[in-house]
Design an enzyme around this catalytic site. Structure first.
Site, mmCIF file in Angstrom:
data_model
loop_
_atom_site.group_PDB
_atom_site.id
_atom_site.type_symbol
_atom_site.label_atom_id
_atom_site.label_comp_id
_atom_site.label_asym_id
_atom_site.label_seq_id
_atom_site.Cartn_x
_atom_site.Cartn_y
_atom_site.Cartn_z
ATOM 1 C CD GLU A 96 -2.947 -1.245 2.212
ATOM 2 O OE1 GLU A 96 -3.998 -1.828 1.939
ATOM 3 O OE2 GLU A 96 -2.736 -0.708 3.296
ATOM 4 C CB CYS A 109 2.965 7.236 3.410
ATOM 5 S SG CYS A 109 3.476 6.004 4.601
ATOM 6 C CB CYS A 116 7.405 -5.621 8.372
ATOM 7 S SG CYS A 116 8.811 -4.997 9.335
ATOM 8 C CB CYS A 120 6.400 -3.703 16.033
ATOM 9 S SG CYS A 120 8.068 -3.257 15.544
ATOM 10 C CB CYS A 123 3.090 -2.831 13.476
ATOM 11 S SG CYS A 123 3.225 -2.508 11.714
ATOM 12 C CB CYS A 347 0.413 5.377 11.546
ATOM 13 S SG CYS A 347 1.259 6.758 10.931
#
Ligand code: SAH
Ligand code: SF4
Length: 378
Positions: A96, A109, A116, A120, A123, A347
Site C-alpha cells: 500500500e 507514504c 515486515c 512489532c 503493527c 499509520c
C-alpha cells in the site's frame, strides 16, 4: 498475478546505473540523463513520447527495455482527501501507498517491503508476516505512479509543477532491511534530473537497525525518524523484538553518529501512545532522560487499532499530558493527526496482502503471550 518480463526495467536504475546501462547500449552519458528526465521528471512511460531522443536510440529502448511500475489493483479516496493505492507486486503479494494532501505540502507514504519481519506488537504490517524486499522499481514505481496519476487528475502539464513535495518511507516494511534498493530509490528522489526533492523533504523511518543507520548516513543522509515507542529496554523488548538485538543505548549512540553526518538536522522520535502501556508521565520523564544530548523532536502517534490488536487507544487527556510534559521541557512535540482512517490508511493500518514466508503462526502466539504480559503489568 503480474506477468514475467525479460525486458530490462529502467525503473530499477538510479542515475549512475542508467548511465552505465545506456553506455552498454552504445549511448553517451547525456542521452542517459535525457532519458532519466523523461522517465522521472515527466513521468513518461512510453518511449515514443520521448521526442528529443534519436529514433535509433528509441528503437533500441523499445526492443530491450520497459518502464514498469507495479500495477495498481485499486485506489481509494478518503473523505479528507487522503488517497490510497494497493499495488500488485506479484505472487499474491500487494503493498500500500498513501498520499496525504495538506495546505502547504503533499506527502507520499511509500512501502519498502512486502510485509515486515520485525514483528512489532502494535503493527498490522508486522502481523501479516514477511514475504520479500521490494525492488528499486517497486519502491520508486509507487512515487512514479502516484505523481503521474495525481498530475493527470489535476490537469498539471508542467513537469516541474510537482504534486508530491515530501516522501516518507513509513509504509509497509522496514526500509533499512532493504538498504541497497532503498538507497537507489532515495538517490532518484533527490536527483535534480528526477524528482529533485531536497534531503530534508525525504524521511526514512526505522525501528532502529543501528549498523544500517550508519550506512544510510554515509550513502544519503536524508531526514531520519526513529520509532522509539518505549523509554526503557524492559518495555521496548516487549513491544519491539528488535530491541533485544539493538538495545536503547546502542540506538541512542547510532542516532548521535547519524547526526554527525548532518549536523544541523534533528532526529524525529516517533512514539506510539498505547493506552495504559507506555503513556504515563513516568514514561515521558524517562524519555527526556534517554534522549539527552540528541538534537530531536517528538512525534506522538496515538495507537490506531486494527482487528486482533489486543491493545487500546490512549485517552485524549493522557495524550495531552504527555505532549505538555515534553513541550515544557523544551522539545518540539507534535501529535500525529489520523488521516484517511475511513479507508484504513492511517499509520499501522497498512496491511496490503502478504503471502507470509516466515513463522507467522508461531510469532503470533509469542505476541499473544507478550500482550498478556502487558495486560498484567498495567
Ligand atoms: N518499519 C518502519 C517504518 C514503517 S512503520 C518503522 O517501524 O519505523 C511507520 C510508523 O507507523 C512507525 O513509527 C510505526 O511504529 C507506526 N505504527 C505502526 N503500527 C501502528 C499503529 N497500529 N498505530 C499507530 N502507529 C503505528
Ligand atoms: Fe515493521 Fe515498522 Fe511495523 Fe515494526 S512498526 S512491524 S518495523 S513496519
Amino acid at each position: 498475478m503480474t506477468e514475467q518480463s525479460l525486458k530490462v526495467n529502467l525503473l530499477d536504475f538510479d542515475r549512475d546505473g542508467l548511465v552505465e546501462y545506456c553506455e552498454s547500449l552504445g549511448e553517451k552519458r547525456f542521452r542517459a540523463i535525457q532519458l532519466l528526465r523523461w522517465i522521472h521528471r515527466h513521468c513518461v512511460g512510453d518511449f515514443s513520447q520521448m521526442t528529443d531522443l534519436a529514433k535509433a536510440f528509441r528503437a533500441k529502448l523499445e526492443t530491450n527495455c520497459e518502464i514498469r511500475a507495479p500495477h495498481p489493483i485499486w485506489d481509494k479516496l478518503s473523505a479528507d482527501g487522503t488517497r490510497k493505492w494497493l499495488f500488485d507486486v506479484g505472487n499474491g503479494n500487494a503493498v500500500e501507498t498513501v498520499f496525504i494532501p495538506e495546505d502547504d505540502r503533499g506527502t507520499l507514504c511509500v512501502s519498502t517491503q512486502a510485509g515486515c519481519a520485525m514483528g512489532c506488537l502494535f503493527c498490522s504490517t508486522g502481523k501479516q508476516g514477511f514475504n520479500r524486499n521490494l525492488k528499486t522499481s517497486e519502491i520508486i514505481g509507487q512515487l512514479w505512479h502516484a505523481e503521474k496519476t495525481l498530475r493527470e487528475d489535476m490537469g498539471i502539464t508542467d513537469p516541474l509543477d510537482r504534486v508530491i513535495s515530501n516522501v516518507v518511507l513509513m509504509g509497509m516494511g522496514e526500509p533499512l532491511q532493504n538498504l541497497d534498493n532503498v538507497i537507489a530509490a532515495l538517490k532518484l528522489m533527490l536527483d535534480d534530473n528526477a524528482y529533485g526533492l531536497s534531503r530534508r523533504r525525504v524521511t526514512v523511518s526505522t525501528c532502529g537497525l543501528t549498523l544500517q543507520m550508519d550506512k544510510l548516513a554515509e550513502a544519503v543522509p536524508v531526514a531520519l525518524a526513529v520509532s522509539l515507542h518505549a523509554p526503557t529496554d524492559e518495555l521496548r523488548d516487549q513491544i519491539m523484538p528488535i530491541n533485544r538485538k539493538h538495545p536503547l543505548a546502542d540506538l541512542m549512540s547510532a542516532c548521535k553518529r547519524y547526526l554527525a553526518h548532518a549536523p544541523r538536522d534533528y532526529i524525529t522520535f516517533e512514539y506510539i501512545l498505547l493506552g495504559g502501556v507506555n503513556d504515563r508521565l513516568e514514561h515521558a520523564r524517562a524519555l527526556v532522560k534517554l534522549v539527552q544530548g540528541i538534537s530531536c523532536k517528538f512525534n506522538l502517534i496515538p495507537f490506531n487499532p486494527f482487528p486482533d490488536s489486543d491493545l487500546r487507544k490512549p485517552e485524549a487527556s493522557d495524550v495531552k499530558a504527555f505532549q505538555d510534559y515534553l513541550i515544557n521541557r523544551g522539545f518540539v512535540t507534535t501529535v500525529r493527526k489520523t488521516r484517511g482512517d475511513d479507508i484504513d490508511a492511517a499509520c499501522g493500518q497498512l496491511a496490503g496482502n502478504i503471502k507470509d514466508k516466515t513463522r507467522r503462526a508461531e510469532r503470533l502466539a509469542e505476541q499473544k503471550a507478550r500482550a498478556t504480559f502487558l495486560k498484567k503489568v498495567q
